[in-house]
Write a protein that holds these residues in place. Sequence first.
Motif, PDB file in Angstrom:
ATOM      1  N   LYS A 650     -59.167  84.206 -29.917  1.00  0.00           N
ATOM      2  CA  LYS A 650     -57.959  85.031 -29.778  1.00  0.00           C
ATOM      3  C   LYS A 650     -57.422  85.393 -31.150  1.00  0.00           C
ATOM      4  O   LYS A 650     -57.489  84.583 -32.072  1.00  0.00           O
ATOM      5  CB  LYS A 650     -56.894  84.250 -28.989  1.00  0.00           C
ATOM      6  CG  LYS A 650     -55.610  85.047 -28.767  1.00  0.00           C
ATOM      7  CD  LYS A 650     -54.637  84.343 -27.819  1.00  0.00           C
ATOM      8  CE  LYS A 650     -53.377  85.207 -27.656  1.00  0.00           C
ATOM      9  NZ  LYS A 650     -52.400  84.662 -26.723  1.00  0.00           N
ATOM     10  N   GLU A 712     -59.767  87.998 -27.269  1.00  0.00           N
ATOM     11  CA  GLU A 712     -58.454  88.382 -26.741  1.00  0.00           C
ATOM     12  C   GLU A 712     -57.589  88.827 -27.920  1.00  0.00           C
ATOM     13  O   GLU A 712     -57.377  88.055 -28.852  1.00  0.00           O
ATOM     14  CB  GLU A 712     -57.822  87.180 -26.027  1.00  0.00           C
ATOM     15  CG  GLU A 712     -56.518  87.519 -25.349  1.00  0.00           C
ATOM     16  CD  GLU A 712     -55.791  86.301 -24.810  1.00  0.00           C
ATOM     17  OE1 GLU A 712     -56.391  85.207 -24.726  1.00  0.00           O
ATOM     18  OE2 GLU A 712     -54.589  86.452 -24.480  1.00  0.00           O
ATOM     19  N   GLU A 714     -53.988  90.322 -29.094  1.00  0.00           N
ATOM     20  CA  GLU A 714     -52.606  90.621 -28.713  1.00  0.00           C
ATOM     21  C   GLU A 714     -51.922  91.295 -29.884  1.00  0.00           C
ATOM     22  O   GLU A 714     -51.907  90.758 -30.991  1.00  0.00           O
ATOM     23  CB  GLU A 714     -51.878  89.317 -28.348  1.00  0.00           C
ATOM     24  CG  GLU A 714     -50.478  89.537 -27.827  1.00  0.00           C
ATOM     25  CD  GLU A 714     -49.754  88.222 -27.567  1.00  0.00           C
ATOM     26  OE1 GLU A 714     -50.400  87.218 -27.187  1.00  0.00           O
ATOM     27  OE2 GLU A 714     -48.523  88.198 -27.782  1.00  0.00           O
TER      28      GLU A 714
ATOM     29  N   THR C 142     -62.985  97.139 -27.257  1.00  0.00           N
ATOM     30  CA  THR C 142     -62.063  96.625 -26.243  1.00  0.00           C
ATOM     31  C   THR C 142     -61.715  97.704 -25.211  1.00  0.00           C
ATOM     32  O   THR C 142     -61.855  97.500 -24.008  1.00  0.00           O
ATOM     33  CB  THR C 142     -60.788  96.098 -26.922  1.00  0.00           C
ATOM     34  OG1 THR C 142     -61.192  95.297 -28.033  1.00  0.00           O
ATOM     35  CG2 THR C 142     -59.960  95.274 -25.979  1.00  0.00           C
TER      36      THR C 142
END
Lengths: 781, 293, 158
Positions: A650, A712, A714, C142
């Motif tokens: 992440k 991941e 963010e 992504t």
Amino acid sequence: MSEYTVIGKPALRKDSHDKVTGSAQFCADITLTGMLHGAVLRSKVPHGIIKSIDVSAAKEAEGVRAVVTGEEVPYRLGRSIMDQTFLAIDKVRHEGEPIALVAADTLEQAYAAVRMIKVDIEPLPAVNDVLEAMKPESALVHDRLEDYWHVDTIRPVNGTNIYDHFTLRKGDVDKAFAEADVIVENEYDCAILHHAAIENHLAIAKVDGSGKITVWSPAQSPYYIRGELSRALKVPENKIRVIVPPIGGGFGGKLEARAEQLAIALAMKTHGRPVKVAFSREEDFLAGTVRAGVHFKMRTAARKDGKILAVESTNWWDSGAYSTISPTVTLKANVILAGPYEVDNVKMDGYCVATNKQLGTAQRGFGVAEASYAHEQQMDAVAKALGMDPYELRMKNVMVDGCKGHTGEKMFAVGIKECLKEAAEGLGWEGHPTSWITEDGKIRGRGLGTFMKFTGTPSYTSATIKLNFDGSAVVSYSTTELGQGVGIVIPQIVAEELGIPLELISTVQVDTDHTPLDKTTTSSRATYHLGNATIKAAEDARRQICQWVAFKWKTPVERIEFKKGGIIVQLDEQGKPTGKQARMDELAKNGLIKNGEPILGYGSYETTNIWHKPDPETYQTERLTAMWFFGANAAEVEIDPDTAKIRVVKVVAAHDIGKTLNPLGCLQQVEGGVIMGIGNTLLEEFIHRDGYLMNGNMVDFKIPTSMDSDVEIEMRLIESSPHPEGPYGAKGIGEPAMCATQSAVASAVAHALGVPVVHVPIKGEHILAACRKRLEEANDR
Amino acid sequence: MIARFDYHVPASLDEACALKKEYGNTGIVVAGGSDVYAKMHLGDHLYDHVIDIKKIEDMQGIRWSETEGLSLGAAVTHHEIERHPVIKERYDVLVQGVRTIGSLQVRNRGTIGGNICTAAPSADGIGPLLVLDASCVIHGLGGERTVPLKDFFTGPKQTVLADDEVLVRVTVPTPAPSYGGAYFKYGRRNAMEIALLGISVYLEVADDGKTCSAMRIALGTSAPIPIRAQKTEAYYIGKDLSDRQVVEAASSIILEDASPRNSWRADGEFRRSLLKLLVPRTVRTAYGALTRE
Amino acid sequence: MFKKEINIMVNNEHYVREVAVNRTLLEFLREDLGLTGAKEGCNEGECGACTVLVDGKPVNSCLMLAVEADGSYILTIEGLAKGDLLHPLQQAFIDEGAVQCGFCTPGMIMTAKAILDEYGNPSEKEIRKLMEGNLCRCTGYTRVIKTVKKTAEALAAK
């Protein structure tokens, strides 16, 4: 409720439709009538003396229209030092350096003719290592650096391989080290790597009867290239025209002229017929440009309460065979090498060094990603030495508004504290270990990376907005679209400022004969600079619109008000609305500007006045840049102790954007920047043996695939420190996510294993032993 | 840009063999072309003759029966293999291997015959076939012969194929009803990689479910040619595969089988360390994947 | 032989052309037919920018000779939309922000189309695996993976 109607809302880019149907015409897709194809004979050795070149057979070969060797085009290029000729003359200085050119009717004929050229090169020992290159006994890449012209802001050292020695001095470093409770000293290095845009370098050139040169090329910065070519060829800039088709990725790699000068050299001999020179992938690796390698020596002094007292570094940038813009990379990295922290004593010596390798140049971040890695490893090392939490140590030292920066300037709009806080929070930093073993026996770690960067200053750009009678608008500028999204954020600004629907606003192909002056598309600068210019152009357009409406309504212009959202209101003598109004989005119907003079709003933005020239020895100044920007990434990694392979689980990317103009565009830049940063950190490197590039292909130079990118991500956009001079408060977002990824991932790996990361990319062989040790320690417990 | 060559499309095996013999070093036999055309793209003139054999009838198709086992035409693509239901069910280790070759695009063109005949020590298709005890059916002007795959490679990128011979089919016996297979590829990237190490394991256990009764291990990029790790295999026979320490003890033997070299891609020392860790791990994976009736 | 006549369908149009045998399918499409949607990124089968569908299967057209496509049906990015109506993948790439510089996009979309045709509604993990041969330097994949998955789901729901 947002105070804006378009700004801050996700907007879809305008060029996507053509890009998904295959109708977008990239430079490779352009075929001009009568166009010839060029091929390049390149040096097979990294360093050598050209004894002879025999092109006689090539000249006679089928389909050949022109053959060019170095002596015929003795023009010099070089933004910092004019050390590079179009083709090698007398000497070759890197593998892949162009030696001779052929233009023929077909590419096949051009290649065949190139193979007929006989060149005799006497090899010289290659200067293969940046530290070796610094030794007095080292061979010289350039025998006489002093013979070249150079800009007065750099200091080449004659009789050495030093293109530039950059220095920064602030406070009293020696005193600070003497008083320190803790001193941390380490060395780090980063490998050379390639931008690896999917589109290779290429150009088409045509020289007409008047001597005017037209170049089609995916140039990131067409005016920069025009200037370079003009200085090299000694022809006025108005004799050179650069037309920019859609660009298949740049990342700094398409800043320098690479194929342009070769196509021109041929086109000067083809009597008006255009010539295309397109690099193969192998040529792009050998003779494109690269991110320089670097070796850092770092020393950091701290007090036991965690206050960083001093940072000192000497560093050497492996900038390759020709200097290009690499002294600027050395400079930019050294200015921020103490990190976004308040440090009273700073001493930096950055050496930009010549070797017989590929040409170092700008890459997304201009050295800041590498510098961030070094200063963040130092912060982790200090934290460890003091037994402090790495986050707390950073928070204790981060810059704040009003503090004195490394260049002595008073800092403002400093968003780093909020970024760091948000990044750590996003990962759940507090109370969580920075190293642990998972149930299935994997080693996990968490880390932080911060960065600060300044945008190149002084700088300038401009925009025009043409209003059409049907209510649509065309905005022109010369900042190029490389995939970063300038082609949507600028129309958004026009829509916001003029109240015209976004779908009625189009952009113009960048062309130095038609679109207005712009310095460059680099340095996360487009939104800030061009955004400001566009706002001014819109103001100018509004002024002209009001004049026309006043004329049509027979009202003094002082009583015409252009309100937000594009509503034009008539006021009475008391300044109250009369009720008569018109809407910009109804211009097609209301005919207010129909049949009038064309409305052409013009705006420019330049930062010459706010820039104060730094002292050349200390690099201290009142103001260095139009814009500082900051950011922090927090990363979690998982390491397989049997393979030493690292998986980034992440990344939380918190960036000091000031004001978000297009959240979707920001997301694309952040996601792409994080993955590119991971590639830089874990996979990508040039591997040389004696100056020869071993892995100049897409198998062996390993950019991340979709299988290496399952991370991941963010994004947190921090708007708490808007830039007072930025458009709506905005700063830049092109480089940030990448600048802080290398440092955050390295920090996480270092924490996971309990050893510093001293080499990037971090490869299995560097850490396998540490993985086993970490596992054994865990098992012993 | 591929340099000019003469293109031949033989319709029969004999015709292919005759062309191969005639052109010798000036010719190249091509099926999917994913290795050959990539190499020829570099602009240098490598071959005068390209002999495209992929339409030859005898080299087509996947045939299978319980008694005869599996027969793969040399021109069968990697993607055909990875999608074949019987291969997925009975020869999963082969699917694991070919799935890591190049990309979907490459696997749609590249053939199993090409993967074998290119004879790269890193070939991901070869190791699994080695541990499945595959054999090569070879056709030459003098007739047909069958050579066990483990004897097919004679040196770096060298095979037993004579000047007039081509690989026609690969045959694979039916594996035991209960066996465990695994392929482990070590590369720096997770895709589009040349294996820095490729480890293939096939094992069978006795009725107690844990005592090793058959063990075949193949190693890629661990020697100049793809090899079987015979000493390590011998170590495992009769051992309790449910005992982790017993499985891992093989790490002291594995380097008697393998000799990974130094190269700019990775140094030998690192590869040796990895082998010691990853061979036992792949055995464990294979043991965990035991198919049971 | 150095040249050969080929009989080929490209995007529903029939062509009979004589081509040099050393001409790749990519060169044939781009230079002979003017279909420049497929791009040359590496000529070594690594980047996937040249991906087209040959009889429904995605291939790197840089590593296939034009003569090898004799008798085949080729679909390129130019043939994907039905007139003005974009293929759902094309529309989704626009709407979801899966396009940046766009150089890899035609290849990406063609691979994605083949994946959806062959696998129906694969998982995100499977999509990642099957898209491994289309390199992209802008997006970090992504958006691309999410877009393909979303489209697969939408098509499967129909």
